[in-house]
Design a protein around this motif. Sequence first.
Motif, PDB file in Angstrom:
ATOM      1  N   ARG A  17      44.718  47.337  44.501  1.00 16.77           N
ATOM      2  CA  ARG A  17      45.027  48.073  45.731  1.00 16.77           C
ATOM      3  C   ARG A  17      45.490  49.486  45.391  1.00 16.77           C
ATOM      4  NH1 ARG A  17      48.788  45.981  50.772  1.00 16.77           N
ATOM      5  NH2 ARG A  17      47.034  44.570  51.020  1.00 16.77           N
ATOM      6  N   ASN A  21      48.843  54.103  50.932  1.00 16.43           N
ATOM      7  CA  ASN A  21      47.822  54.039  51.968  1.00 16.43           C
ATOM      8  C   ASN A  21      47.658  55.399  52.643  1.00 16.43           C
ATOM      9  OD1 ASN A  21      50.013  54.252  53.682  1.00 16.43           O
ATOM     10  ND2 ASN A  21      49.808  52.199  54.540  1.00 16.43           N
ATOM     11  N   TRP A  28      52.323  47.795  52.202  1.00 19.50           N
ATOM     12  CA  TRP A  28      51.847  47.585  53.570  1.00 19.50           C
ATOM     13  C   TRP A  28      51.123  46.244  53.628  1.00 19.50           C
ATOM     14  CZ3 TRP A  28      49.698  50.815  50.003  1.00 19.50           C
ATOM     15  CH2 TRP A  28      48.354  50.638  49.675  1.00 19.50           C
ATOM     16  N   ASN A  30      47.811  44.221  55.240  1.00 19.81           N
ATOM     17  CA  ASN A  30      46.477  44.497  55.766  1.00 19.81           C
ATOM     18  C   ASN A  30      45.754  43.185  56.063  1.00 19.81           C
ATOM     19  OD1 ASN A  30      44.632  46.752  56.307  1.00 19.81           O
ATOM     20  ND2 ASN A  30      43.302  45.741  54.832  1.00 19.81           N
ATOM     21  N   ALA A  35      40.337  49.181  54.639  1.00 23.16           N
ATOM     22  CA  ALA A  35      41.580  49.912  54.379  1.00 23.16           C
ATOM     23  C   ALA A  35      42.070  50.611  55.643  1.00 23.16           C
ATOM     24  CB  ALA A  35      41.351  50.947  53.278  1.00 23.16           C
ATOM     25  N   ASP A  36      43.383  50.579  55.851  1.00 20.75           N
ATOM     26  CA  ASP A  36      44.013  51.321  56.958  1.00 20.75           C
ATOM     27  C   ASP A  36      43.403  50.965  58.312  1.00 20.75           C
ATOM     28  OD1 ASP A  36      45.558  52.806  55.009  1.00 20.75           O
ATOM     29  OD2 ASP A  36      43.733  53.933  54.609  1.00 20.75           O
TER      30      ASP A  36
END
Length: 209
Positions: A17, A21, A28, A30, A35-36
Amino acid sequence: MSLAESWDKYAVGSKPRRAVNATGDTTWLNWTQYADHGPNESVLGPVAGRRVLELGSGSGSNLAHLVTLGAMGLGVDVAPAREAVARERWADLAGLEFRTAEATAFLSETDEAFDVVLSIFGAVWFVDPHTLLPLIRSRMASGGTLAFSHLPAGSQDVKPGGAGLRHNHSPDAWEHLLTSYGFGAVSASLIEPPEGRTVGTMLVRALAR
């Protein structure tokens, strides 16, 4: 090749990872494969002071984030390489443990109780729910939260096990299964993919009755 060996082989090819982010956070949670994108830990409700179990914890990044919010975390993964990576990466974070075990074996043998159980593209996707769900419920406190995500039915990926062994059910099917094994307040929905992508993510949440 054993299940652990298959997942170890897959783990070797996995990319670590990112260090931060898009918003600059170093930890974080997820739920999706992008991603994001998608919801954050609020799906689980407050986690501070709660005992959290992740089934299929991988490198430990999602669980580590919950621990930074005050949770006490235990990550279980069938691949020995995953535990080694997770322990090394999060060695300085108190309140976080990792163990190598197959999910049903761990749940059958442990006497620990958990307030929150999560599985992000993990054991709930790969293990027969008629076996796994009652075991999860037996180790959960009443009112505890179970949440998990996986690809929608018909989607393809390269994880070990093959399409025939993945339990990517519809929202209605998950609601029926979960209510059959002691869960209520089930919510199951498809998270739409980001722009330019075609495959969404199934996210399911339920409370132990």
